[in-house]
Design a protein around this motif. Structure first.
Motif, PDB file in Angstrom:
ATOM      1  N   ARG A 578      16.394   7.999   5.296  1.00  0.00           N
ATOM      2  CA  ARG A 578      16.147   6.577   5.056  1.00  0.00           C
ATOM      3  C   ARG A 578      14.674   6.268   5.281  1.00  0.00           C
ATOM      4  O   ARG A 578      14.077   6.769   6.224  1.00  0.00           O
ATOM      5  N   ILE A 579      14.089   5.435   4.411  1.00  0.00           N
ATOM      6  CA  ILE A 579      12.687   5.052   4.538  1.00  0.00           C
ATOM      7  C   ILE A 579      12.618   3.552   4.813  1.00  0.00           C
ATOM      8  O   ILE A 579      13.152   2.743   4.052  1.00  0.00           O
ATOM      9  N   VAL A 580      11.968   3.198   5.916  1.00  0.00           N
ATOM     10  CA  VAL A 580      11.772   1.799   6.294  1.00  0.00           C
ATOM     11  C   VAL A 580      10.270   1.529   6.314  1.00  0.00           C
ATOM     12  O   VAL A 580       9.522   2.255   6.977  1.00  0.00           O
ATOM     13  N   MET A 581       9.831   0.502   5.584  1.00  0.00           N
ATOM     14  CA  MET A 581       8.410   0.169   5.576  1.00  0.00           C
ATOM     15  C   MET A 581       8.103  -0.781   6.731  1.00  0.00           C
ATOM     16  O   MET A 581       8.750  -1.814   6.899  1.00  0.00           O
ATOM     17  N   LEU A 582       7.109  -0.413   7.536  1.00  0.00           N
ATOM     18  CA  LEU A 582       6.616  -1.248   8.637  1.00  0.00           C
ATOM     19  C   LEU A 582       5.144  -1.527   8.357  1.00  0.00           C
ATOM     20  O   LEU A 582       4.319  -0.615   8.423  1.00  0.00           O
ATOM     21  N   THR A 583       4.800  -2.761   8.051  1.00  0.00           N
ATOM     22  CA  THR A 583       3.425  -3.054   7.660  1.00  0.00           C
ATOM     23  C   THR A 583       2.987  -4.411   8.197  1.00  0.00           C
ATOM     24  O   THR A 583       3.814  -5.301   8.419  1.00  0.00           O
ATOM     25  N   GLY A 584       1.705  -4.547   8.402  1.00  0.00           N
ATOM     26  CA  GLY A 584       1.143  -5.834   8.802  1.00  0.00           C
ATOM     27  C   GLY A 584       0.811  -6.704   7.620  1.00  0.00           C
ATOM     28  O   GLY A 584       0.314  -7.823   7.794  1.00  0.00           O
ATOM     29  N   ASP A 585       1.089  -6.227   6.402  1.00  0.00           N
ATOM     30  CA  ASP A 585       0.712  -6.959   5.198  1.00  0.00           C
ATOM     31  C   ASP A 585       1.736  -8.024   4.840  1.00  0.00           C
ATOM     32  O   ASP A 585       2.809  -8.128   5.431  1.00  0.00           O
ATOM     33  N   HIS A 586       1.388  -8.792   3.784  1.00  0.00           N
ATOM     34  CA  HIS A 586       2.240  -9.877   3.316  1.00  0.00           C
ATOM     35  C   HIS A 586       3.532  -9.320   2.721  1.00  0.00           C
ATOM     36  O   HIS A 586       3.526  -8.268   2.069  1.00  0.00           O
ATOM     37  N   PRO A 587       4.673 -10.005   2.900  1.00  0.00           N
ATOM     38  CA  PRO A 587       5.946  -9.489   2.400  1.00  0.00           C
ATOM     39  C   PRO A 587       5.942  -9.209   0.896  1.00  0.00           C
ATOM     40  O   PRO A 587       6.506  -8.204   0.455  1.00  0.00           O
ATOM     41  N   LEU A 588       5.347 -10.088   0.097  1.00  0.00           N
ATOM     42  CA  LEU A 588       5.366  -9.888  -1.349  1.00  0.00           C
ATOM     43  C   LEU A 588       4.533  -8.688  -1.763  1.00  0.00           C
ATOM     44  O   LEU A 588       4.910  -7.931  -2.657  1.00  0.00           O
ATOM     45  N   THR A 589       3.394  -8.500  -1.097  1.00  0.00           N
ATOM     46  CA  THR A 589       2.575  -7.327  -1.373  1.00  0.00           C
ATOM     47  C   THR A 589       3.328  -6.058  -1.005  1.00  0.00           C
ATOM     48  O   THR A 589       3.329  -5.071  -1.753  1.00  0.00           O
ATOM     49  N   ALA A 590       3.966  -6.076   0.142  1.00  0.00           N
ATOM     50  CA  ALA A 590       4.721  -4.910   0.601  1.00  0.00           C
ATOM     51  C   ALA A 590       5.874  -4.600  -0.351  1.00  0.00           C
ATOM     52  O   ALA A 590       6.120  -3.434  -0.700  1.00  0.00           O
ATOM     53  N   GLU A 591       6.591  -5.641  -0.786  1.00  0.00           N
ATOM     54  CA  GLU A 591       7.725  -5.414  -1.676  1.00  0.00           C
ATOM     55  C   GLU A 591       7.277  -4.845  -3.021  1.00  0.00           C
ATOM     56  O   GLU A 591       7.926  -3.960  -3.594  1.00  0.00           O
ATOM     57  N   ALA A 592       6.155  -5.351  -3.529  1.00  0.00           N
ATOM     58  CA  ALA A 592       5.667  -4.855  -4.812  1.00  0.00           C
ATOM     59  C   ALA A 592       5.348  -3.367  -4.747  1.00  0.00           C
ATOM     60  O   ALA A 592       5.712  -2.592  -5.641  1.00  0.00           O
ATOM     61  N   ILE A 593       4.658  -2.951  -3.687  1.00  0.00           N
ATOM     62  CA  ILE A 593       4.330  -1.528  -3.534  1.00  0.00           C
ATOM     63  C   ILE A 593       5.601  -0.713  -3.322  1.00  0.00           C
ATOM     64  O   ILE A 593       5.766   0.378  -3.880  1.00  0.00           O
ATOM     65  N   ALA A 594       6.522  -1.242  -2.514  1.00  0.00           N
ATOM     66  CA  ALA A 594       7.770  -0.525  -2.249  1.00  0.00           C
ATOM     67  C   ALA A 594       8.564  -0.308  -3.538  1.00  0.00           C
ATOM     68  O   ALA A 594       9.198   0.740  -3.718  1.00  0.00           O
TER      69      ALA A 594
END
Length: 982
Positions: A578-594
């Motif tokens: 399982r891969i969980v993204m943990l980031t200090g960035d904005h949710p929309l930016t993170a979701e787009a990259i994910a």
């Protein structure tokens, strides 16, 4: 406080956000002071500190350095090698053997030799383990530290370049684009200053800095402070140091990291359990045999020596060395895959990983903004190529040259060509650098364009206006170029550039621009608008200048995912990770990259911010992590990351954490295995991790997982190999005890010769077996699965029984063929010496065939190739040659009490070896024709189906999900979020 320090300077390091004195006697946090108050509060001035004052403060506060990590001394680390339970058992056995030698009358020199031999084994294991650990650690220490070595400081009004370690609170530092910040500072002068805080906060966007006081609660949240380890991306300014060294935000995270306990790997826990069980079993059986020998009337010392042989036979003396070197082989293989492992046991830990908590910026992405799409006059233009190298092209470049020319003129960044070991890079704001690269791809010479249109005025970017403007003198008159957030820019435009000339920006045309912005932002792009207007003179105010503009078009860019990440993510999903993204960035930016890399494929993944995590208690967090859906954790702090990792571990997960910033360090250390970035990572992150990716690629993690799994399976192979012959060593000793034979069929020193001389090299060759083709198509092994599983025990018991039959047969066959009663045998009898020689040789020869048998679990060894592992063949032949030397060399005969063997003896022993291999092949055939248990089948099916589902989704649906699932509302929100930086 020492009297030589300025009286107004506060004693002790002021913590970020702590109150400091004002001239009027009141106090306030540093971010709430006016610039003129900052100088007074820190006992400095616009000219900076005097040399004498700076020297005094340096002596009082110490150098501006993070404390070195606490390490055990070399001798303590070497001594720790002797605390292994196997080592303790052998040391005790050696001590008892010395005691037996001292009590015997006459004394048996063989016991003295045995005592020293056992100590030699312990020492050899310790040296091998220490050298492998120390070598990996020394390699890791060669990585470059991130904190800069020099900085520009004002001292006595003179601008100096000093080592960063010489900075003290109260120093005035000069900041320019490209500089790395060397301490925590309060900005007192800013000219278009913006800073990349990604190493500290994980947020990849550049953030503007101001000099005015703010009402922020903490300095970290304030826009008038800069912090150690961050980078100035554009503009210039001056700042007063208010915290240095351990008192900085970096230092706070370092302390948090240092307090995190070092987690034991699954293999460490498994080996510890195995060692306790084997040691307990050896002592129990040894004690039982000792009591039995006493009951039969054997002398005390003789019975003890016999029992000691039983204990030594059961303890796998070569296991620690074999394990260390096998893991070291995995380390070297990983290094060839750009993964540097600092701790040997981390190799296997990664192989048993069930969850990877990954950072975004620099791990999944390249940390290089890249223009991918342009929009002008109703048409979209794609831009190829990634990164800062101007390699690629712009589709329909003629239609966007005016857009890119204006965008390039309205930049302060500079594109720097490759030099030495560095590639293309941007000096200044990465967003502006991306525009320069796109302009170069369109065929524009940006340096010539700026020279032909020199700047005569500017209005720096303002986070309130969300715009930046520059005025230029051209051959056709004055020109104002503006870039910034599309919505803000569009509100100031009344005309639009079309192919036929400038037209009025009517409602339908305005709607078309908004729709294009939404479409680009909905795909995770950071979108900037560009506009121009002719000017006769530079207006006095930005509001006056940025009015009546002509809209040129939109520039869409992103920090592109690394090209190899998508396949790596699919491989992890196939492997059941399982891969969980943990980031200090904005949710929309993170979701787009994910979505782009395949971490997210669901239309509605679970997205949780740090503020929501704060509101969750332990049960709520456990419920969140228990879900099987796709999970993104955004705007998280170091404390949040560590809390999530601990919660996953409490659920029984084996957690790997990736990261490059100081904000990742606590979670990296708390994880089962921390994976830091080597090229762009901070020294704090690298120090906290157990593995460093030299190429910063997530794909290297996948390769390391495969190698880690292979290491575990290879460990199981050589465990089956080692423990099966331990049974073969024990069987004749127990058989002799029950048969009333007065002497041992196998002496302890012979056992040591087998364990170290004949078994270690084949075990190492088994540890070097390459990964099997289906390694990444299986789910992770359960944390509840024991290294000594029932399957492994059944296998080595089966092999051990077959070996034991052969060994006992040749021993008692030789004893009976001598025609001497048991009671009349003595240690010097030629028949006895040949009998124990046959026993030792039978074990060595059968182990050669055993090593071939254990190479595969179910598949026939003839299918993979009987001689396909030449190292294994060479190691087995070495063991047999060593046995021959022990049998035929006179001085070795004296040491081991052996006798020469005839050719017929070797033929009989080889026959028993073939019998062992045949028996194992029959067992594998039976296993292959027997259906696998339902649980195992389901597990494999789950792992494979997850991979296929994920692979298909990633391969066919990511684009649709990225383009459509986010929707127009996502586009607008992303547009608002991205507008913070021009």
């Amino acid at each position: 406080m020492p009297s030589h320090l300025t009286a107004s300077f506060p004693a002790g390091h002021p913590r970020p956000g702590a109150s400091v004195p004002r001239p009027d006697g009141s106090s306030a946090p540093v971010q709430r002071l006016r610039p003129d108050e900052v100088f007074g509060a820190y006992g400095t001035s616009v000219r900076g500190l005097s040399g004498a004052e700076a020297g005094a403060r340096l002596g009082y506060y110490g150098p501006n350095q993070l404390p070195r990590p606490r390490r055990k001394g070399m001798w303590r680390r070497f001594a720790a090698q002797f605390t292994d339970l196997f080592a303790v058992v052998l040391i005790v056995a050696s001590g008892l053997t010395f005691l037996a030698y001292a009590l015997q009358d006459p004394r048996d020199v063989g016991n003295l030799q045995l005592a020293f031999a056992i100590l030699g084994v312990v020492l050899l294991n310790a040296v091998i383990g220490f050298v492998q650990e120390y070598s990996a650690e020394r390699t890791a220490q060669t990585l470059q530290a991130m904190v800069p070595h020099t900085c520009r400081v004002l001292r006595d009004g003179e601008r100096l370049e000093l080592p960063s370690g010489a900075l003290v609170p109260g120093d005035v530092v000069a900041l320019e684009a490209g500089d790395a910040v060397s301490a925590d500072c309060r900005v007192v002068e800013a000219h278009g200053l913006s800073v990349n805080n990604a190493p500290l906060t994980g947020e990849s966007s550049a953030v503007g800095r101001v000099s005015e006081q703010t009402a922020a609660d903490t300095a970290l949240d304030s826009r008038n402070c800069v912090f150690m380890g961050t980078t100035v991306v554009s503009g210039s300014g001056k700042a007063v140091v208010y915290a240095s060294g351990a008192a900085t935000e970096f230092g706070r995270i370092y302390r948090l990291t240092d307090e995190a306990p070092q987690q034991k790997t699954p293999l460490q826990r498994e080996v510890a359990v195995m060692a306790r069980r084997v040691a307990a079993l050896a002592v129990a059986i040894g004690a039982g045999v000792f009591a039995l020998r006493l009951q039969t009337g054997q002398p005390l010392v003789s019975a003890f020596v016999f029992a000691l042989g039983v204990m030594v036979a059961l303890v796998p003396e070569g296991l620690p060395a074999t394990l260390s070197v096998s893991l070291a082989i995995g380390v070297r293989r990983m290094a060839r895959r750009q993964a540097l492992v600092k701790r040997l046991l981390a190799v296997e830990a990664l192989g048993s990983t069930t969850v990877i908590c990954t950072d975004k910026t620099g791990t999944l992405t390249q940390a290089e903004m890249t223009v991918t799409q342009l929009w002008s006059d109703g048409a979209s233009h794609t831009v190829s190529g990634v990164g800062y190298a101007p390699a690629g092209e712009v589709a329909g470049a003629d239609g966007v040259r005016a857009l890119l020319r204006a965008g390039a003129l309205c930049t302060d960044a500079r594109l720097v060509p490759p030099e030495r070991s560095e590639g293309w890079r941007v000096l200044g704001d990465t967003t502006e650098g991306a525009i320069l690269v796109a302009a170069a791809k369109a065929g524009l010479d940006t340096a010539a364009e700026k020279e032909a249109a020199p700047r005569i005025g500017e209005f720096p970017f303002d986070p309130v206006r969300k715009l930046m403007s520059t005025a230029h003198r051209t051959s056709r008159g004055g020109l104002l170029c503006v870039k910034g957030a599309p919505q803000e820019l569009l509100a100031r435009c009344d005309r639009v550039r079309r192919a036929g000339g400038d037209e009025e920006l009517t409602g339908p045309l305005r709607d078309a621009v908004v729709a294009a912005d939404d479409e680009m932002a909905g795909r995770g792009l950071r979108v900037l608008g560009v506009a121009v207007r002719p000017v006769d003179a530079v207006p006095d105010r930005a509001e006056e200048a940025e009015a009546g503009l002509t809209f040129l078009g939109l520039i869409g860019m992103l920090d592109p995912p690394r090209p190899e990440v998508s396949e790596a993510v699919r491989a992890c999903h196939r492997a059941g990770i399982r891969i969980v993204m943990l980031t200090g960035d904005h949710p929309l930016t993170a979701e787009a990259i994910a979505r782009r890399v395949g971490i997210v494929t669901d239309p509605s993944p679970t997205v949780v911010t740090g503020s929501r995590l704060d509101a969750m208690d332990a049960d709520a967090l456990d419920g969140l992590l228990a879900g099987s859906g796709q999970l993104l954790l955004c705007r998280v702090s170091p404390e949040h990351k560590m809390r999530v990792v601990a919660a996953l571990q409490a659920r029984g997960e084996v957690v790997a954490v990736t990261g490059d910033g100081a904000n990742d360090a606590p979670a990296l250390k708390h994880a089962d295995i921390g994976v830091a970035m080597g090229a762009t990572g901070t020294d704090v992150a690298r120090e906290a991790s157990e593995m460093v990716l030299l190429d910063d690629s997530f794909a290297s993690i996948t390769a390391a997982v495969e190698l880690g799994r292979s290491v575990y399976r290879n460990i199981r192979k050589f465990l089956a190999y080692l423990f099966s012959h331990n049974l073969a060593e024990l069987a004749p000793i127990l058989a002799a005890a029950f048969a009333g034979f007065p002497l041992v069929p196998l002496t302890a020193i012979q056992i040591l010769a087998i364990d170290l001389g004949s078994d270690v090299l084949p075990a190492l060759a088994l540890g070097a077996e390459p990964p099997e083709p289906d390694t990444m198509d299986r789910p992770p092994r359960s944390r509840r699965e024991r290294l000594f599983s029932a399957e492994l025990v059944r296998r080595f018991v089966f092999l051990g029984l077959v070996q034991s039959i052969g060994v006992c047969t040749v021993f008692f066959w030789q004893v009976h063929s001598a025609g001497i009663p048991f009671a009349d045998f003595t240690s010097g009898d030629p028949a006895y010496r040949k009998a124990i020689t046959l026993t030792q040789a039978a074990i060595v020869v059968s182990q050669f065939f055993n090593s071939l048998a254990v190479r595969t679990d179910r598949q026939s060894v003839f299918t993979v190739g009987l001689f396909s592992n030449p190292r294994l063949i060479a190691a087995g032949c070495f063991g047999i040659l060593l046995m021959a030397a022990i049998s035929y060399t006179p001085w070795l005969q004296d040491v081991f009490h052996t006798a020469p063997l005839a050719l017929a003896d070797w033929a009989v022993l080889a026959g028993f070896g073939v019998l062992l291999l045949t028996a194992e092949e029959v067992r594998k055939w039976w296993v292959r024709r027997t259906p696998a248990p339902a649980g195992a089948s389901a597990g494999n099916a789950a792992g494979t189906s997850v991979g296929k589902a994920t692979g298909n989704a990633a391969g066919t649906s990511v684009g649709k999900a990225a383009g459509n699932a986010a929707g127009t509302s996502v586009g607008k929100a992303a547009g608002n979020e991205k507008e913070e930086t021009p």
